[in-house]
Write a protein that holds these residues in place. Sequence first.
Motif, PDB file in Angstrom:
ATOM      1  N   GLN A 266      40.265 -26.817  53.702  1.00 20.52           N
ATOM      2  CA  GLN A 266      39.567 -27.941  53.472  1.00 20.52           C
ATOM      3  C   GLN A 266      40.255 -29.256  53.490  1.00 20.52           C
ATOM      4  OE1 GLN A 266      36.497 -29.129  53.146  1.00 20.52           O
ATOM      5  NE2 GLN A 266      35.948 -27.061  52.609  1.00 20.52           N
ATOM      6  N   GLU A 267      39.215 -30.498  53.466  1.00 24.70           N
ATOM      7  CA  GLU A 267      39.657 -31.715  53.462  1.00 24.70           C
ATOM      8  C   GLU A 267      40.762 -31.635  52.456  1.00 24.70           C
ATOM      9  OE1 GLU A 267      40.223 -35.637  53.529  1.00 24.70           O
ATOM     10  OE2 GLU A 267      38.449 -34.975  54.620  1.00 24.70           O
ATOM     11  N   ASN A 268      41.977 -32.460  52.850  1.00 25.00           N
ATOM     12  CA  ASN A 268      43.084 -32.630  51.832  1.00 25.00           C
ATOM     13  C   ASN A 268      43.507 -34.190  51.602  1.00 25.00           C
ATOM     14  OD1 ASN A 268      44.584 -33.363  54.286  1.00 25.00           O
ATOM     15  ND2 ASN A 268      46.057 -31.787  53.964  1.00 25.00           N
ATOM     16  N   ALA A 269      42.624 -35.061  52.144  1.00 22.01           N
ATOM     17  CA  ALA A 269      43.172 -36.340  51.969  1.00 22.01           C
ATOM     18  C   ALA A 269      42.248 -37.151  51.092  1.00 22.01           C
ATOM     19  CB  ALA A 269      42.820 -37.061  53.256  1.00 22.01           C
ATOM     20  N   ALA A 270      40.950 -36.738  50.561  1.00 23.19           N
ATOM     21  CA  ALA A 270      40.183 -37.297  49.876  1.00 23.19           C
ATOM     22  C   ALA A 270      39.864 -36.586  48.823  1.00 23.19           C
ATOM     23  CB  ALA A 270      38.746 -37.695  50.505  1.00 23.19           C
ATOM     24  N   PRO A 271      40.482 -36.940  47.476  1.00 23.52           N
ATOM     25  CA  PRO A 271      40.237 -35.960  46.268  1.00 23.52           C
ATOM     26  C   PRO A 271      38.509 -35.863  45.986  1.00 23.52           C
ATOM     27  CG  PRO A 271      42.045 -37.549  45.850  1.00 23.52           C
ATOM     28  CD  PRO A 271      41.425 -38.073  47.042  1.00 23.52           C
ATOM     29  N   ALA A 272      37.703 -36.647  46.235  1.00 27.88           N
ATOM     30  CA  ALA A 272      36.375 -36.885  46.001  1.00 27.88           C
ATOM     31  C   ALA A 272      35.486 -35.667  46.774  1.00 27.88           C
ATOM     32  CB  ALA A 272      35.646 -37.828  46.504  1.00 27.88           C
ATOM     33  N   ALA A 273      36.396 -35.112  48.062  1.00 27.78           N
ATOM     34  CA  ALA A 273      35.741 -33.959  48.618  1.00 27.78           C
ATOM     35  C   ALA A 273      36.089 -32.754  47.628  1.00 27.78           C
ATOM     36  CB  ALA A 273      36.416 -33.740  50.059  1.00 27.78           C
ATOM     37  N   ARG A 274      37.251 -32.494  47.091  1.00 22.68           N
ATOM     38  CA  ARG A 274      37.305 -31.487  46.295  1.00 22.68           C
ATOM     39  C   ARG A 274      36.643 -31.565  45.087  1.00 22.68           C
ATOM     40  NH1 ARG A 274      42.086 -33.276  48.047  1.00 22.68           N
ATOM     41  NH2 ARG A 274      43.045 -34.164  46.460  1.00 22.68           N
ATOM     42  N   ARG A 275      36.484 -32.662  44.547  1.00 23.21           N
ATOM     43  CA  ARG A 275      35.470 -32.631  43.278  1.00 23.21           C
ATOM     44  C   ARG A 275      34.095 -32.418  43.398  1.00 23.21           C
ATOM     45  NH1 ARG A 275      38.671 -37.473  42.544  1.00 23.21           N
ATOM     46  NH2 ARG A 275      36.825 -38.715  43.290  1.00 23.21           N
ATOM     47  N   ASP A 276      33.753 -32.821  44.787  1.00 24.49           N
ATOM     48  CA  ASP A 276      32.283 -32.475  45.030  1.00 24.49           C
ATOM     49  C   ASP A 276      32.265 -31.066  45.312  1.00 24.49           C
ATOM     50  OD1 ASP A 276      31.231 -35.039  44.819  1.00 24.49           O
ATOM     51  OD2 ASP A 276      31.606 -35.434  47.013  1.00 24.49           O
ATOM     52  N   LEU A 277      33.206 -30.283  46.065  1.00 24.65           N
ATOM     53  CA  LEU A 277      33.060 -28.734  46.150  1.00 24.65           C
ATOM     54  C   LEU A 277      33.071 -28.063  44.904  1.00 24.65           C
ATOM     55  CD1 LEU A 277      35.524 -28.428  49.158  1.00 24.65           C
ATOM     56  CD2 LEU A 277      33.158 -27.360  48.974  1.00 24.65           C
ATOM     57  N   GLU A 278      34.072 -28.643  43.920  1.00 25.58           N
ATOM     58  CA  GLU A 278      34.001 -27.828  42.848  1.00 25.58           C
ATOM     59  C   GLU A 278      32.710 -27.922  41.823  1.00 25.58           C
ATOM     60  OE1 GLU A 278      37.573 -29.994  41.078  1.00 25.58           O
ATOM     61  OE2 GLU A 278      38.944 -28.752  42.375  1.00 25.58           O
ATOM     62  N   ALA A 279      32.026 -29.182  41.856  1.00 22.10           N
ATOM     63  CA  ALA A 279      30.890 -29.397  41.224  1.00 22.10           C
ATOM     64  C   ALA A 279      29.775 -28.569  41.996  1.00 22.10           C
ATOM     65  CB  ALA A 279      30.524 -30.945  41.256  1.00 22.10           C
ATOM     66  N   TYR A 280      29.741 -28.470  43.161  1.00 25.56           N
ATOM     67  CA  TYR A 280      28.728 -27.806  43.762  1.00 25.56           C
ATOM     68  C   TYR A 280      28.886 -26.193  43.446  1.00 25.56           C
ATOM     69  CZ  TYR A 280      26.372 -25.281  47.671  1.00 25.56           C
ATOM     70  OH  TYR A 280      25.476 -24.287  48.434  1.00 25.56           O
ATOM     71  N   PHE A 281      30.050 -25.567  43.664  1.00 26.77           N
ATOM     72  CA  PHE A 281      30.308 -24.177  43.063  1.00 26.77           C
ATOM     73  C   PHE A 281      29.830 -24.011  41.748  1.00 26.77           C
ATOM     74  CE2 PHE A 281      32.173 -23.535  47.018  1.00 26.77           C
ATOM     75  CZ  PHE A 281      31.608 -22.407  47.320  1.00 26.77           C
ATOM     76  N   ALA A 282      29.923 -24.966  40.661  1.00 32.38           N
ATOM     77  CA  ALA A 282      29.643 -24.969  39.433  1.00 32.38           C
ATOM     78  C   ALA A 282      28.242 -25.018  39.113  1.00 32.38           C
ATOM     79  CB  ALA A 282      30.180 -26.162  38.535  1.00 32.38           C
ATOM     80  N   ARG A 283      27.638 -25.580  40.179  1.00 28.61           N
ATOM     81  CA  ARG A 283      25.870 -25.544  39.983  1.00 28.61           C
ATOM     82  C   ARG A 283      25.374 -24.180  40.616  1.00 28.61           C
ATOM     83  NH1 ARG A 283      26.602 -30.867  42.048  1.00 28.61           N
ATOM     84  NH2 ARG A 283      26.111 -30.138  44.139  1.00 28.61           N
ATOM     85  N   ILE A 284      25.891 -23.694  41.773  1.00 27.56           N
ATOM     86  CA  ILE A 284      25.071 -22.504  42.230  1.00 27.56           C
ATOM     87  C   ILE A 284      25.690 -21.215  41.423  1.00 27.56           C
ATOM     88  CG2 ILE A 284      24.836 -23.604  44.380  1.00 27.56           C
ATOM     89  CD1 ILE A 284      27.281 -21.921  45.572  1.00 27.56           C
ATOM     90  N   ALA A 285      26.810 -21.194  40.880  1.00 28.15           N
ATOM     91  CA  ALA A 285      27.019 -20.380  39.947  1.00 28.15           C
ATOM     92  C   ALA A 285      27.685 -20.517  38.656  1.00 28.15           C
ATOM     93  CB  ALA A 285      28.282 -19.357  40.662  1.00 28.15           C
TER      94      ALA A 285
END
Length: 139
Positions: free
Chosen positions: A52-71
Motif C-alpha cells: 500500500q501507499e507508504n508516503a501519505a499517512p492519510a491513505a492508511r487512516r482512510d483504509l483503516e476507517a474503511y475496514f472499521a465501517r465494513i466489518a
Amino acid sequence: MRQETTILSIDTPGQGLHEVTDPILRWVQEGGIAEGLLTIFCQHTSASLLIQENAAPAARRDLEAYFARIAPEDPVRYDHDDEGPDDMPAHLRAALTQVQLSVPVIDGALSLGTWQGIYLFQHRRTAHARRLALHLMGE
C-alpha cells in the motif's frame, strides 16, 4: 537456484497498518540472493498483509476507517466472540485482504513501486506478536 527462509516476528502496538518493509528488505539483503521471488506469509487469522501507499499517512487512516465501517465491532452481529468483541471483525477484515504476498527481487532489492510499502494489517485492538514466514528463492 538457492532458497532462504525465516520467521520474522513483528510486535504490533494494536490495530492498524504497520509498515514492515525495512525489516523484510534487511533480511533479503543479508541473504545475498540478487534475483528471485520473495513470498511473505502471515501466520494468523486476525492479521493480514497489504502492499500500500507508504508516503501519505492519510491513505492508511482512510483504509483503516474503511475496514472499521465494513466489518464493525458490534456484539449483536456475530456469534463468534471467543476472544472479545474485536475477534470476528478481525477475521472478516483478514478474509477481505490477504495473508500472502509475492514480491520480485531484482538487483538485491524488493521491486516495489515508488510509493509502495509492505504492511502488516493488525485487526485486533491489543498488542500482539505476529509471525511472518519469509521464503526467498533465486540466484
